[in-house]
Each structure stands twice: as C-alpha cells, then as structure tokens.
Design a protein around this motif. Structure first.
Motif: not given
Lengths: 131, 128
Positions: A27, A30-31, A33-34, B25, B81, B85, B87-88, B91-92
């Motif tokens: 994760r 991934g972030v 890499l943005c 997904w 990307g 982002l 999903v991140v 989630d947070y």
C-alpha cells in the motif's frame, strides 16, 4: 454508527509478520508511486515545453535529492510490480499455503531489492558516474 | 422504526443487483495486468533516455510506438493510482467530510495530471 469500541485487527497487540508487513508496504509503495507518477508527468511536460524546462527538470533530477527520490520510486515500482504479480496469483486462487505465502514474500523482497540495486548500478554506469 | 414492515431482504429480492459490486476490483486488476509489461518497457525507456540531451530524448519519445506506449502507460498509471488511492482513503479516513473531499480531489487531480501528460505526449509526438 459512531462506536468507541476498538477496531479490528488490533494493530497495537499484533506481532508484525512477514505477510502483514509486506502487505502494508504494498500500500505504501502504491501511494508513493502516485507521487512518482507526478514526477513522470513533470518529465513529459518538461520535454513538451522545451530545452529550458527540460534543463530545469534534469538539474532537479540530478541533484542528490532528485537521485534519492528516483531510487525510492524505482524501488517502489519494482516492489509494487513484484508484489502485484503475487496478488494476481492469489486472485487466480493459487499460492495460499503458509509456506507458499512466505516463500513468495521473500522472493518479492529479494527481487525488488536486487532489481533496484542492479538497475541503479547499470544506470550509473550508463551515465558514466562509476566510469 | 420504519413504517415499512417488510424486511430489507424482501424489499431487495427480485430487483436485481446493480452489477457493479466487483467493478472497482476488476478495473484495478485489469489495469494492473496492463501495467506489468508497460512497467518493464518503461524501465527500458529509462535506459534509453537517461543522460541524453534534449533533442535525443524528444526524438526518442516521438517515435510512433514509443509515444503510443507512453500514452498507454500514463493512462493506465493514473487510472490504477486513482483506484488505489480511493481504497486507501476509504480504509483510513473516517471523517465523512474530509473523506468525501479527499475522494473528489484525488479524482480531479488524477484526471488533470493524466490529461496534461497525455497532451504533452501528443505535443511531442505530432508537434514541430
């Protein structure tokens, strides 16, 4: 629903495992890499803009900070690529046993670290930095 | 208490799903499958362009296949990307207002930077 109960999986009491650590690195890379994508966009835009903009970009990319950024993006790229392929195998229903998961995890680490080091070495040689 | 005494299940059954349950997904996987070979190709591009002067790099990028693959890479990259982002953030970030704002900002930024870089590639490919 606003509840004050603790959320699973109770990160504060879990011992970090290879699987969970590699998962969160996936994760994070991934972030990161943005941000790398923004750097790539800046490179392409500078080339479209002209020699002056390109010179400004290469001056930044060639600085110690630029090199540090580049190496971190390169590692993130290799890691996310390798671990992403690992994820695709899981999506196909393969490689779920504990031994397999640990083995593929270590392989991802080894390949991404090795590929990053190898690529940096080869690029430095190409640039004539190592001579 | 709702005035409607039917259970949520009985109200939903028979209406059909929106068929979008796994769309996110799938898009993430398909863009990942596209990005895997493109990333290997991009590393190769790095080797071809690093340390080269402006004219050489521009000439290199304006080759039809190079420009095509680079535009494909940029589109897949910013799409993948943006999906990640999203999903991140889901989630947070647990505060509704901040979450919604961030989600919209990420979508706008990904599109804007993606569009800018694709247009830059087009300028390189077909411009003087």
């Amino acid at each position: 629903m606003a509840t004050q109960r603790p959320l699973s999986p109770h990160l504060q009491v879990y011992r970090p495992q290879l699987t969970s650590v590699l998962s969160i690195i996936h994760r994070m890379t991934g972030v990161w890499l943005c941000a790398g994508g923004v750097m790539l966009a800046a490179w392409v835009l500078a080339i479209a803009q002209g020699p002056q903009a390109y010179a400004a970009f290469t001056a930044f990319a060639g600085s110690w900070f630029g090199k540090l950024l580049f190496i971190s993006f390169l590692f993130a790229l290799y890691y996310h690529l390798c671990n992403g392929i690992r994820h695709l195998f899981w999506d196909a229903g393969r490689g779920y046993s504990i031994e397999s998961v640990n083995r593929s995890g270590l392989a991802v680490l080894a390949v991404s670290v090795g590929a990053t080091a190898g690529t940096c070495f080869a690029l430095a040689q190409r640039l004539g930095v190592l001579a | 208490m709702s005035a409607n005494l039917r259970t949520p299940l009985s109200r939903a059954v028979g209406l059909g799903s929106a068929k979008e349950g796994v769309a996110h997904w799938w898009h993430q996987r398909v863009s990942a499958i596209a990005l895997a070979p493109l990333t290997i190709w991009f590393i190769w591009v790095l080797f071809q362009t690093i340390g080269q002067d402006y004219a050489t790099v521009r000439e290199y990028l304006r080759q039809p296949w190079t420009a095509t693959l680079m535009i494909s890479y940029l589109v897949c990259l910013f799409y993948h990307g943006r999906l990640g982002l999203q999903v991140v953030i889901e989630d947070y970030v647990h505060q509704r207002g901040i979450e919604t704002t961030l989600q919209i900002l990420v979508k706008f930024a990904a599109f804007l930077i993606g569009a800018a870089s694709v247009i830059a590639m087009l300028r390189i490919a077909v411009g003087g």
